[in-house]
Structure formats: C-alpha cells, structure tokens
Design an enzyme around this catalytic site. Structure first.
Site, PDB file in Angstrom:
ATOM      1  N   SER A  37      -6.360 -41.129  38.061  1.00  0.00           N
ATOM      2  CA  SER A  37      -7.400 -41.353  39.105  1.00  0.00           C
ATOM      3  C   SER A  37      -8.459 -41.507  37.549  1.00  0.00           C
ATOM      4  CB  SER A  37      -7.992 -40.561  40.089  1.00  0.00           C
ATOM      5  OG  SER A  37      -6.730 -39.805  40.665  1.00  0.00           O
ATOM      6  N   HIS A  90      -3.769 -48.043  38.577  1.00  0.00           N
ATOM      7  CA  HIS A  90      -4.354 -46.848  39.234  1.00  0.00           C
ATOM      8  C   HIS A  90      -4.540 -47.670  40.825  1.00  0.00           C
ATOM      9  CE1 HIS A  90      -8.629 -45.071  40.523  1.00  0.00           C
ATOM     10  NE2 HIS A  90      -7.536 -44.409  41.358  1.00  0.00           N
ATOM     11  N   GLU A 101      -6.394 -50.987  40.365  1.00  0.00           N
ATOM     12  CA  GLU A 101      -7.059 -51.203  39.267  1.00  0.00           C
ATOM     13  C   GLU A 101      -6.043 -51.005  37.515  1.00  0.00           C
ATOM     14  OE1 GLU A 101     -11.697 -48.746  39.033  1.00  0.00           O
ATOM     15  OE2 GLU A 101      -9.618 -47.776  38.980  1.00  0.00           O
ATOM     16  N   ASN A 123     -13.681 -45.174  40.746  1.00  0.00           N
ATOM     17  CA  ASN A 123     -13.954 -43.778  40.813  1.00  0.00           C
ATOM     18  C   ASN A 123     -15.452 -43.257  40.628  1.00  0.00           C
ATOM     19  OD1 ASN A 123     -11.875 -42.904  42.514  1.00  0.00           O
ATOM     20  ND2 ASN A 123     -10.581 -42.439  41.168  1.00  0.00           N
TER      21      ASN A 123
HETATM   22  N1  NAD Z   1      -4.510 -38.247  45.754  1.00  0.00           N
HETATM   23  C1  NAD Z   1      -5.191 -40.097  45.844  1.00  0.00           C
HETATM   24  O1  NAD Z   1      -6.020 -40.158  46.451  1.00  0.00           O
HETATM   25  C2  NAD Z   1      -4.568 -40.320  44.336  1.00  0.00           C
HETATM   26  C3  NAD Z   1      -6.018 -41.819  43.703  1.00  0.00           C
HETATM   27  C4  NAD Z   1      -5.286 -42.338  42.948  1.00  0.00           C
HETATM   28  C5  NAD Z   1      -4.182 -41.791  42.029  1.00  0.00           C
HETATM   29  N2  NAD Z   1      -4.199 -40.666  41.991  1.00  0.00           N
HETATM   30  C6  NAD Z   1      -3.654 -39.519  40.977  1.00  0.00           C
HETATM   31  O2  NAD Z   1      -2.130 -40.286  41.484  1.00  0.00           O
HETATM   32  C7  NAD Z   1      -1.465 -39.144  40.798  1.00  0.00           C
HETATM   33  C8  NAD Z   1      -0.383 -38.199  41.983  1.00  0.00           C
HETATM   34  O3  NAD Z   1      -1.539 -37.698  42.644  1.00  0.00           O
HETATM   35  P1  NAD Z   1      -1.084 -37.288  44.221  1.00  0.00           P
HETATM   36  O4  NAD Z   1      -2.161 -37.300  45.810  1.00  0.00           O
HETATM   37  O5  NAD Z   1       0.182 -38.440  44.311  1.00  0.00           O
HETATM   38  O6  NAD Z   1      -0.546 -35.801  43.868  1.00  0.00           O
HETATM   39  P2  NAD Z   1       0.911 -34.928  45.045  1.00  0.00           P
HETATM   40  O7  NAD Z   1       0.128 -33.334  44.743  1.00  0.00           O
HETATM   41  O8  NAD Z   1       0.653 -34.935  45.562  1.00  0.00           O
HETATM   42  O9  NAD Z   1       2.153 -34.783  44.275  1.00  0.00           O
HETATM   43  C9  NAD Z   1       2.538 -34.538  42.632  1.00  0.00           C
HETATM   44  C10 NAD Z   1       3.535 -34.346  42.074  1.00  0.00           C
HETATM   45  O10 NAD Z   1       4.103 -35.077  41.048  1.00  0.00           O
HETATM   46  C11 NAD Z   1       4.891 -34.403  40.925  1.00  0.00           C
HETATM   47  N3  NAD Z   1       5.058 -34.028  39.887  1.00  0.00           N
HETATM   48  C12 NAD Z   1       4.978 -32.123  39.192  1.00  0.00           C
HETATM   49  N4  NAD Z   1       5.054 -32.645  37.274  1.00  0.00           N
HETATM   50  C13 NAD Z   1       6.293 -32.936  37.480  1.00  0.00           C
HETATM   51  C14 NAD Z   1       7.448 -33.659  36.292  1.00  0.00           C
HETATM   52  N5  NAD Z   1       6.899 -33.199  34.912  1.00  0.00           N
HETATM   53  N6  NAD Z   1       8.516 -34.039  36.827  1.00  0.00           N
HETATM   54  C15 NAD Z   1       7.970 -34.572  38.008  1.00  0.00           C
HETATM   55  N7  NAD Z   1       7.094 -34.130  38.910  1.00  0.00           N
HETATM   56  C16 NAD Z   1       6.534 -33.911  38.986  1.00  0.00           C
HETATM   57  C17 NAD Z   1       4.548 -32.635  41.884  1.00  0.00           C
HETATM   58  O11 NAD Z   1       6.371 -31.838  42.233  1.00  0.00           O
HETATM   59  C18 NAD Z   1       4.486 -33.384  42.875  1.00  0.00           C
HETATM   60  O12 NAD Z   1       5.153 -33.807  44.111  1.00  0.00           O
HETATM   61  C19 NAD Z   1      -2.711 -38.357  39.998  1.00  0.00           C
HETATM   62  O13 NAD Z   1      -3.007 -38.384  39.039  1.00  0.00           O
HETATM   63  C20 NAD Z   1      -3.307 -38.220  40.953  1.00  0.00           C
HETATM   64  O14 NAD Z   1      -4.978 -38.427  40.271  1.00  0.00           O
HETATM   65  C21 NAD Z   1      -4.402 -39.854  43.466  1.00  0.00           C
END
Ligand code: NAD
Length: 289
Positions: free
Chosen positions: A116, A137, A149, A188
């Site tokens: 993000s 993104h 993005e 963002n």
């Molecule tokens: N939540 C949002 O609205 C949003 C929007 C855009 C981008 N993002 C980005 O997307 C990414 C994930 O966010 P999210 O909300 O899905 O988080 P989340 O916490 O729901 O999921 C993250 C997952 O990654 C897994 N994980 C962590 N380390 C790992 C590894 N080494 N190998 C395999 N799996 C691993 C965890 O077990 C978890 O299930 C982040 O970089 C976040 O900034 C989030």
C-alpha cells in the site's frame, strides 16, 4: 492458460486470487499459515456464491474455484507467469520473500507487490532482475473495487509496465498508471491526508466517526466514509502502514495525534470488520446498526 501465483492469503491475497480465477487464470495461492489458506478458500467460495446469487458470475462457482489451487509452498511458483505478493506491510519481509521467489520462478515471470505504501524501487533492490518488478496495488474488497494502481519503479522495464497494465485490464479493472514511484503512490496519499484529518477531529471530540462518514457520503458523494474504509481495510494493517508513513517527510501523510486512537483499538483486538468490531460492529461480516 497463464498462471498467477499469489503469496499471502489474507484479505487482499484471497481477493486477488479470486479475481484472477474469475478472469480465467490458473491460480496458485500460498500462505505460511495453514488456517489462513483454508480460511481464504472458504471466503472465496462464499464471495463467489454471493456474486452468483446476484447473477454477476459468468460460470458456476465450482468452475471458478477449480482454477484455484492451494499451494504446498513457494516452490509451486516454479511455473508462474505472474507472482503477486500480498503479505504483511513490512519492507524486510517483502524483500526477503522476493529474494526467495527469484530463486524459484521462471526468468520470464513478472514479480509484483501489492504494497500500500512502500516504494517498489526499495523492494526491487532485493532482486537480481529489478526490471521485472512492478507494483500492482489492488483495493479491497478486491472483487468489488474497479481500479488497480500499476506502479513503475525506477528500473521497471517499459515492457513490464505495459504488460502489467494489460494484466489489470484482463481482470476487468482499470489501471491507474503511476509513472513515478513515490511512497503511497497516488490514491493512498489522497486518502491518508483525509483520514489523518478525520482521525484527529474524532480524537479531539469535534465529531463522531459515524457523523464524519455520514457527512462525506451525503456531502461529497463518497460511497463509503473513511472510518468504514478503515474498518474494511483492517486497523492492524493501517497500524503497519503508519509505522512506514511516520518516516515520510510530508507532515500531512504522517500519523497525527488521532493515530493513537487506532493503535489503542488494535491493542484491544478491535481490528475492523475481520474481528467483528472496529469503529463499527459486525455480525457474520455485516455491519450492524
Ligand atoms: N487491507 C487493505 O485494504 C489493503 C489494500 C491494498 C493493499 N494492501 C496491502 O496488501 C498487503 C496484505 O494486506 P492484507 O490486508 O491482505 O493483510 P492480512 O493481514 O489480511 O494478510 C496478510 C497475510 O500474509 C500472510 N503472510 C505473512 N508473511 C508471510 C510469508 N512470509 N509467506 C506467506 N504468507 C505470509 C499472513 O499469514 C496473512 O494471512 C499489505 O502489504 C497491505 O499493505 C492492503
């Protein structure tokens, strides 16, 4: 059939796997936590069921689900054309993952991050071939949001940038092309400036989260208010993002005094929709009054 491999089966990874399968890609999905992987498969099934019930799925649910294979490990990315990471927002973790993935994936594969906020150029420094690293993104919930993005890092090749934009179109989404890789990209930055102000106003007791959300929806035509968006994104994810944005030079993007409110909510286990409580309460994933 082109192959997409998604690493991280949380809120975003599950959604990305789903839309890729809907678009006809063969999808591998991996998470280091087995319960996250099985939970993601169940959630994808439910989400596809909801789309089918509304007549918005071109195929039977099972036909789409059959294209998603829970992976046994990162080794299953060996035949991928697209590898998209969606693990926690932690630059060290993402760089280490990219290093490992590069030892597994084909030379022709494109490596994308769903970060993000972290500049893609910074993540690409971990890679032997930074020209094939790009930002993709997505916005959550991924099956419902129409824009992605596409971020061109300092060394991303023009060819990879174009292919990534085309890939986004193939998922039925509009690419917002970010041609200079700055922290938090475009959307963002705009959202964070507004969200920081909204948090400060609430923490100061000027207005309630409900009223701020209501006002932005009725006054400015937003589809969802900033606190509803925050609950959907996950307050724990926002706190991880804040630990990065705190280092930015622009004051308007740094977490303000209101950010303490979010941190204390996370400490209390109020993570947003996923935990049943954030700024709002949720039952079976639905917001209650
Ligand atoms: N939540 C949002 O609205 C949003 C929007 C855009 C981008 N993002 C980005 O997307 C990414 C994930 O966010 P999210 O909300 O899905 O988080 P989340 O916490 O729901 O999921 C993250 C997952 O990654 C897994 N994980 C962590 N380390 C790992 C590894 N080494 N190998 C395999 N799996 C691993 C965890 O077990 C978890 O299930 C982040 O970089 C976040 O900034 C989030």
């Amino acid at each position: 059939m082109e192959r997409v491999f998604v690493v991280g089966a949380g809120f975003m990874g599950a959604g990305i796997a789903q839309v890729a399968a809907q678009a006809g890609y063969a999808v591998g999905l991996w998470d280091e936590r087995a319960d996250a992987l099985s939970g993601a498969m169940a959630e994808i099934g439910r989400s596809l069921g909801r789309l089918a019930a509304k007549g918005r799925l071109a195929e039977p649910v099972d036909a789409v689900l059959a294209r998603i294979q829970p992976a046994a490990g990162l080794g299953d990315a060996a035949n991928a054309d697209w590898v998209i990471e969606a693990v926690f927002e932690d630059p060290g973790l993402k760089k280490k993952l990219f290093q490992t993935l590069e030892t597994v994936i084909p030379d022709t594969a494109i490596l994308a991050s769903n970060t993000s906020s972290i500049p893609i150029t910074r993540l690409a420094t971990a890679c032997r071939r930074p020209e094939r690293v790009v930002g993709l993104h997505f916005f959550g919930p991924v099956p419902l949001m129409g824009v992605v993005e596409v971020v061109k890092a300092a060394e991303t090749s023009q060819d990879v940038f174009e292919k990534a934009s085309e890939f986004v179109r193939s998922l039925g989404k509009a690419p917002l092309r970010v041609t200079r890789d700055i922290p938090m990209f475009v959307l963002n930055r705009v959202f964070t400036a507004a969200f920081n102000e909204a948090c400060d106003l609430v923490a100061d007791g000027v207005a309630t989260p409900e009223d701020v959300d209501m006002g932005l929806k009725l006054g400015f035509g937003w589809n969802a208010g900033p606190f509803e968006i925050a609950d959907n994104a996950g307050l724990d994810t926002l706190v991880r993002i804040m630990s990065f944005t705190g280092s930015l030079s622009e004051d308007r993007l740094k977490p303000g005094p209101g950010a303490d409110l979010i941190r204390s909510m996370v400490q209390e286990g109020r993570l947003g929709r996923k935990s049943g409580r954030g700024f709002y309460r949720y039952e079976n994933g639905k917001k209650t009054t």
